[in-house]
Motif scaffolding. Structure first.
Motif, mmCIF file in Angstrom:
data_model
loop_
_atom_site.group_PDB
_atom_site.id
_atom_site.type_symbol
_atom_site.label_atom_id
_atom_site.label_comp_id
_atom_site.label_asym_id
_atom_site.label_seq_id
_atom_site.Cartn_x
_atom_site.Cartn_y
_atom_site.Cartn_z
ATOM 1 N N ASN A 291 -50.136 -0.188 19.932
ATOM 2 C CA ASN A 291 -50.646 0.427 21.157
ATOM 3 C C ASN A 291 -51.641 1.515 20.771
ATOM 4 O O ASN A 291 -51.270 2.629 20.419
ATOM 5 N N LYS A 292 -52.918 1.152 20.845
ATOM 6 C CA LYS A 292 -53.953 2.092 20.436
ATOM 7 C C LYS A 292 -54.132 3.232 21.429
ATOM 8 O O LYS A 292 -54.694 4.261 21.089
ATOM 9 N N ARG A 293 -53.658 3.047 22.641
ATOM 10 C CA ARG A 293 -53.781 4.115 23.635
ATOM 11 C C ARG A 293 -53.040 5.373 23.184
ATOM 12 O O ARG A 293 -53.490 6.490 23.404
ATOM 13 N N VAL A 294 -51.893 5.155 22.543
ATOM 14 C CA VAL A 294 -51.081 6.293 22.101
ATOM 15 C C VAL A 294 -50.983 6.348 20.580
ATOM 16 O O VAL A 294 -50.147 7.054 20.027
ATOM 17 N N ASP A 295 -51.860 5.559 19.918
ATOM 18 C CA ASP A 295 -51.919 5.545 18.456
ATOM 19 C C ASP A 295 -50.546 5.223 17.852
ATOM 20 O O ASP A 295 -50.055 5.903 16.957
ATOM 21 N N ARG A 296 -49.947 4.113 18.328
ATOM 22 C CA ARG A 296 -48.620 3.724 17.841
ATOM 23 C C ARG A 296 -48.650 2.318 17.250
ATOM 24 O O ARG A 296 -49.087 1.371 17.895
ATOM 25 N N ILE A 297 -48.204 2.192 16.012
ATOM 26 C CA ILE A 297 -48.001 0.906 15.339
ATOM 27 C C ILE A 297 -46.572 0.927 14.814
ATOM 28 O O ILE A 297 -46.219 1.781 13.993
ATOM 29 N N ALA A 298 -45.744 0.011 15.296
ATOM 30 C CA ALA A 298 -44.325 0.109 14.970
ATOM 31 C C ALA A 298 -43.690 -1.270 14.827
ATOM 32 O O ALA A 298 -44.066 -2.223 15.516
ATOM 33 N N VAL A 299 -42.725 -1.367 13.915
ATOM 34 C CA VAL A 299 -41.831 -2.523 13.814
ATOM 35 C C VAL A 299 -40.408 -2.009 13.989
ATOM 36 O O VAL A 299 -40.057 -0.940 13.490
ATOM 37 N N TYR A 300 -39.622 -2.781 14.712
ATOM 38 C CA TYR A 300 -38.246 -2.386 15.007
ATOM 39 C C TYR A 300 -37.305 -3.372 14.313
ATOM 40 O O TYR A 300 -36.723 -4.256 14.941
ATOM 41 N N ASP A 301 -37.182 -3.214 13.003
ATOM 42 C CA ASP A 301 -36.444 -4.201 12.222
ATOM 43 C C ASP A 301 -34.944 -3.913 12.147
ATOM 44 O O ASP A 301 -34.204 -4.671 11.512
ATOM 45 N N ASP A 302 -34.476 -2.841 12.782
ATOM 46 C CA ASP A 302 -33.049 -2.534 12.774
ATOM 47 C C ASP A 302 -32.316 -3.082 13.995
ATOM 48 O O ASP A 302 -31.096 -2.918 14.106
ATOM 49 N N VAL A 303 -33.050 -3.732 14.892
ATOM 50 C CA VAL A 303 -32.414 -4.274 16.091
ATOM 51 C C VAL A 303 -31.583 -5.499 15.750
ATOM 52 O O VAL A 303 -31.693 -6.069 14.657
ATOM 53 N N LEU A 304 -30.737 -5.882 16.686
ATOM 54 C CA LEU A 304 -29.935 -7.102 16.545
ATOM 55 C C LEU A 304 -29.140 -7.108 15.239
ATOM 56 O O LEU A 304 -29.190 -8.068 14.449
ATOM 57 N N ASP A 305 -28.434 -6.013 15.007
ATOM 58 C CA ASP A 305 -27.562 -5.871 13.829
ATOM 59 C C ASP A 305 -28.328 -5.950 12.514
ATOM 60 O O ASP A 305 -27.768 -6.330 11.478
#
Length: 366
Positions: A291-305
């Motif tokens: 999301n370049k609007r808020v300068d966010r690049i993220a991966v959520y690899d801790d989800v789903l156990d």
């Protein structure tokens, strides 16, 4: 059940959409909503306006169903009253009617060349209409007339295609006569056109960075468009426009990978615009976003156990997502929402494991 079907309970979503339709008061209330049946999520969008035309209520619902599955078009009633009249039309053709005033119960499944034959089920109590074993021929506009209220339901059929295979979108799915203009679109991009007024047959291989290059085949005799050698980039919504009337289809791409290998889920983008965030989901769970609007690049690899822990790599330039060291836990549906097109893209991942067989051989000597 279609391999892309999730555990979402679509009828609850359908009830929500229909409930929104009746919130209004006096005047004409116009409501727009989307309900995905047998799909990955339920999204409801609402826009209402009132004008002085009595008590009429008109609402527009978008439904999506996988080819081969069933879909129920909800009348919103729990039980019909003695004076209730329900009529269901596909386009301008009456396909079902329940009239309590004259005690008439009718299903017209032989109309339109029999495309609905043995596929229509009208609920005697509620007047809801179920279409079984749906095909691309059943995509289009359904009109519900309930006494003085009307609903327009736009049914979108999702077709599952294995990566590398072909799919044909036939313009003769409709009953429109005197066809002079046929257009095929992917999202908002025009990819092919037949204009009989000027005898023009056109395929636009170059659009969208050339993702359809050498893959489009337009048959002048059958007036159909075939897309060959399907890849993940071709997943999404296609629109068939005939004389300015539109029918929509979803193409879901099935991708196979061996356990232990890696796979890159292709966004189909060459660059990311500032105004269009990218989201990846596994079923209904967020995995990654840009999301370049808020300068966010993220991966959520801790989800789903933690099943994706240390396995996700997000390309900052294209938004493509790579999953490394694949296991059986990673099989399922992945959703890409780029906001570039009107609707998300769906990729179904099938994981194959190695079958290890051991045996003992006994040799007897006499």
């Amino acid at each position: 059940m279609n391999p892309l079907q999730s555990s979402v309970e679509p009828e609850k979503g359908a009830g929500l959409a229909m409930g929104l339709a009746y919130a209004g008061g006096e005047g004409v209330t116009v409501v727009f909503a989307e309900v995905i049946t047998g799909g990955l999520e339920v999204n409801v969008r609402r826009r209402a306006s009132q004008r002085g035309f009595g008590d009429d209520v008109i609402y527009y619902v978008r439904r999506r169903v996988f080819e081969g599955d069933s879909v129920t078009l909800d009348s919103t009633l729990t039980e019909m009253k003695d004076n209730d009249v329900i009529r269901w039309r596909f386009g301008d053709t009456l396909i079902a009617e329940k009239n309590k005033r004259v005690d008439r119960f009718t299903v017209n499944d032989d109309v339109l060349g029999g495309r609905f034959r043995d596929r229509l089920k009208l609920d005697n109590q509620t007047g809801s209409l179920t279409i079984t074993n749906t095909t691309m021929k059943h995509a289009g506009d359904y009109d519900l007339q309930l006494n003085n209220k009307r609903a327009h339901i736009f049914l979108v059929v999702t077709v599952s295609v294995t990566e590398g295979d072909s799919v044909t979108i036939n313009s003769r799915l409709t009953e429109i006569k005197d066809v002079v203009l046929i257009r095929w679109r992917f999202g908002n991009a025009l990819i092919a056109e037949i204009d009989k007024r000027v005898d023009r047959f056109t395929v636009n291989n170059h659009v969208l960075g050339g993702r359809f290059r050498d893959r489009l085949k337009l048959d002048k005799q059958t007036e159909s468009l075939t897309i060959t050698n399907i890849t993940m980039k071709h997943a999404g919504e296609y629109q068939l426009e005939i004389n300015y009337k539109t029918v929509a289809f979803y193409l879901a791409v099935i991708v196979s990978v061996t356990e232990g290998d890696s796979v890159t889920l292709d966004s189909g983008l060459t660059g990311i615009k500032d105004d269009y965030p990218i989201h990846w989901k596994f079923k209904n769970t967020f995995l990654a976003e840009i999301n370049k609007r808020v300068d966010r690049i993220a991966v959520y690899d801790d989800v789903l156990d933690g099943r994706f822990r240390d396995r996700l790599k997000l390309d900052n330039q294209t938004g493509s997502l790579t999953i490394t060291n694949i296991t059986m836990k990673h099989a399922g549906e992945y959703v890409l929402d780029t906001h570039t097109f009107n609707w998300p893209s769906y990729i179904h991942l099938i994981v194959y494991g190695e079958l290890n067989i051991s045996f003992t051989c006994f040799i007897y000597y006499s």
